[in-house]
Design a protein around this motif. Structure first.
Motif, PDB file in Angstrom:
ATOM      1  N   CYS A 142      -9.781 -10.911 -24.755  1.00 35.28           N
ATOM      2  CA  CYS A 142     -10.045 -11.954 -25.430  1.00 35.28           C
ATOM      3  C   CYS A 142     -10.819 -13.211 -24.638  1.00 35.28           C
ATOM      4  N   GLY A 143     -10.550 -12.498 -23.577  1.00 27.13           N
ATOM      5  CA  GLY A 143     -11.357 -13.136 -21.972  1.00 27.13           C
ATOM      6  C   GLY A 143     -10.256 -14.527 -21.220  1.00 27.13           C
ATOM      7  N   VAL A 144     -10.650 -15.372 -20.484  1.00 23.70           N
ATOM      8  CA  VAL A 144     -10.041 -16.054 -19.853  1.00 23.70           C
ATOM      9  C   VAL A 144      -9.451 -17.289 -20.591  1.00 23.70           C
ATOM     10  N   SER A 145      -7.881 -17.572 -20.229  1.00 23.17           N
ATOM     11  CA  SER A 145      -7.740 -18.483 -20.936  1.00 23.17           C
ATOM     12  C   SER A 145      -7.312 -19.737 -20.250  1.00 23.17           C
ATOM     13  N   GLU A 146      -7.331 -20.158 -20.829  1.00 25.79           N
ATOM     14  CA  GLU A 146      -6.914 -22.139 -20.728  1.00 25.79           C
ATOM     15  C   GLU A 146      -5.691 -22.245 -19.312  1.00 25.79           C
ATOM     16  N   SER A 147      -4.441 -21.163 -19.394  1.00 21.43           N
ATOM     17  CA  SER A 147      -3.841 -21.147 -18.453  1.00 21.43           C
ATOM     18  C   SER A 147      -3.939 -21.342 -17.102  1.00 21.43           C
ATOM     19  N   THR A 148      -2.858 -21.984 -16.432  1.00 29.28           N
ATOM     20  CA  THR A 148      -3.379 -21.845 -15.132  1.00 29.28           C
ATOM     21  C   THR A 148      -1.615 -22.156 -14.185  1.00 29.28           C
ATOM     22  N   HIS A 149      -1.281 -20.841 -14.955  1.00 28.63           N
ATOM     23  CA  HIS A 149       0.490 -20.549 -14.411  1.00 28.63           C
ATOM     24  C   HIS A 149       0.182 -19.931 -13.419  1.00 28.63           C
ATOM     25  N   GLY A 150       1.424 -20.974 -12.279  1.00 29.37           N
ATOM     26  CA  GLY A 150       0.763 -20.526 -11.039  1.00 29.37           C
ATOM     27  C   GLY A 150       0.165 -20.792  -9.992  1.00 29.37           C
ATOM     28  N   GLY A 151      -0.740 -21.309 -10.765  1.00 32.54           N
ATOM     29  CA  GLY A 151      -2.316 -21.592  -9.517  1.00 32.54           C
ATOM     30  C   GLY A 151      -3.270 -20.665 -10.189  1.00 32.54           C
ATOM     31  N   ALA A 152      -3.111 -19.715 -11.128  1.00 32.94           N
ATOM     32  CA  ALA A 152      -3.662 -17.732 -11.549  1.00 32.94           C
ATOM     33  C   ALA A 152      -4.966 -18.043 -12.446  1.00 32.94           C
ATOM     34  N   GLN A 153      -5.932 -17.286 -12.434  1.00 31.26           N
ATOM     35  CA  GLN A 153      -6.544 -17.223 -13.715  1.00 31.26           C
ATOM     36  C   GLN A 153      -5.934 -15.843 -14.309  1.00 31.26           C
ATOM     37  N   TRP A 154      -5.677 -16.295 -15.673  1.00 27.98           N
ATOM     38  CA  TRP A 154      -5.485 -15.356 -17.053  1.00 27.98           C
ATOM     39  C   TRP A 154      -6.245 -15.053 -17.800  1.00 27.98           C
ATOM     40  N   HIS A 155      -5.940 -14.131 -18.488  1.00 26.52           N
ATOM     41  CA  HIS A 155      -6.879 -13.525 -19.870  1.00 26.52           C
ATOM     42  C   HIS A 155      -5.886 -13.664 -20.951  1.00 26.52           C
ATOM     43  N   THR A 156      -6.200 -13.628 -21.777  1.00 20.91           N
ATOM     44  CA  THR A 156      -5.639 -13.753 -23.041  1.00 20.91           C
ATOM     45  C   THR A 156      -6.058 -12.243 -23.906  1.00 20.91           C
ATOM     46  N   MET A 157      -5.130 -11.572 -23.719  1.00 16.48           N
ATOM     47  CA  MET A 157      -4.720 -10.271 -24.361  1.00 16.48           C
ATOM     48  C   MET A 157      -4.419 -10.007 -26.128  1.00 16.48           C
ATOM     49  N   GLU A 158      -4.445  -9.190 -26.855  1.00 18.76           N
ATOM     50  CA  GLU A 158      -4.039  -9.042 -28.196  1.00 18.76           C
ATOM     51  C   GLU A 158      -4.436  -7.615 -28.728  1.00 18.76           C
ATOM     52  N   LEU A 159      -3.361  -8.137 -29.260  1.00 13.08           N
ATOM     53  CA  LEU A 159      -3.224  -6.414 -30.357  1.00 13.08           C
ATOM     54  C   LEU A 159      -2.896  -6.331 -31.460  1.00 13.08           C
ATOM     55  N   PRO A 160      -3.884  -6.452 -32.693  1.00  6.98           N
ATOM     56  CA  PRO A 160      -3.267  -6.826 -34.086  1.00  6.98           C
ATOM     57  C   PRO A 160      -2.699  -5.500 -34.308  1.00  6.98           C
ATOM     58  N   LEU A 161      -1.788  -5.374 -35.389  1.00  5.65           N
ATOM     59  CA  LEU A 161      -1.071  -5.156 -36.074  1.00  5.65           C
ATOM     60  C   LEU A 161      -0.978  -4.690 -37.602  1.00  5.65           C
TER      61      LEU A 161
END
Length: 163
Positions: free
Chosen positions: A144-163
């Protein structure tokens, strides 16, 4: 690994889970013992472990929310956690280094997704680094693209799995 057991976490698993965490993530990203203990105590149904020959060698842990933005650092401490939330959010999927590349992470993830479905969740969400996007995509997750999270100074992507 036919003798592998996937089961819900127990309080006695805390030390093993913390060991897996610190051997799997850089210090700035690994969950603290207190965070893991909080997850075990308050949301054990969202915390599975992989056990092989009596040793916990892998884990997947989570929180639940009805929010779609999972970048809030406090959520990892279960602040804002709602057991009845429609989404379940994986905080950590990790396996001891010497047991990787044997399908254990995939078995943990598949068991977790099945449990989330059985719990009536709408989707499984997680944050991952770019190099892990193909792994999670192979398990049906969508980037789902790049997250606003900056956890640990890294860049994160949001991933989703619809159930």
């Amino acid at each position: 690994m036919t003798e592998l057991t996937i089961r819900m976490v127990e309080h006695d698993d805390l030390t093993a889970c913390h060991t897996i965490e610190v051997r799997s993530f850089p210090p700035c990203e690994a969950a603290w013992t207190t965070s893991l203990e909080n997850r075990i105590n308050h949301y054990p149904e969202g915390f599975l472990v992989a056990e092989y020959e009596g040793e916990v060698i892998g884990q997947v842990n989570s929180g639940s929310t009805s929010k779609d933005d999972i970048s809030d650092e406090e959520f990892k401490q279960l602040i804002g956690h709602d057991p009845e939330g429609e989404n379940i959010v994986i905080f950590s999927l990790s396996v001891l280094p010497e047991y990787r590349k044997k399908g254990i992470g995939g078995r943990l993830l598949n068991s977790f997704v099945k449990q989330a479905h059985d719990m009536g969740k709408s989707k499984v969400m997680l944050l991952c680094k770019e190099d892990l996007i193909p792994y999670y995509a192979s398990h049906g997750f969508q980037d789902c693209g790049v997250s606003e999270s900056t956890h640990g100074g890294a860049q994160w992507h949001t991933m989703e799995l619809p159930l």
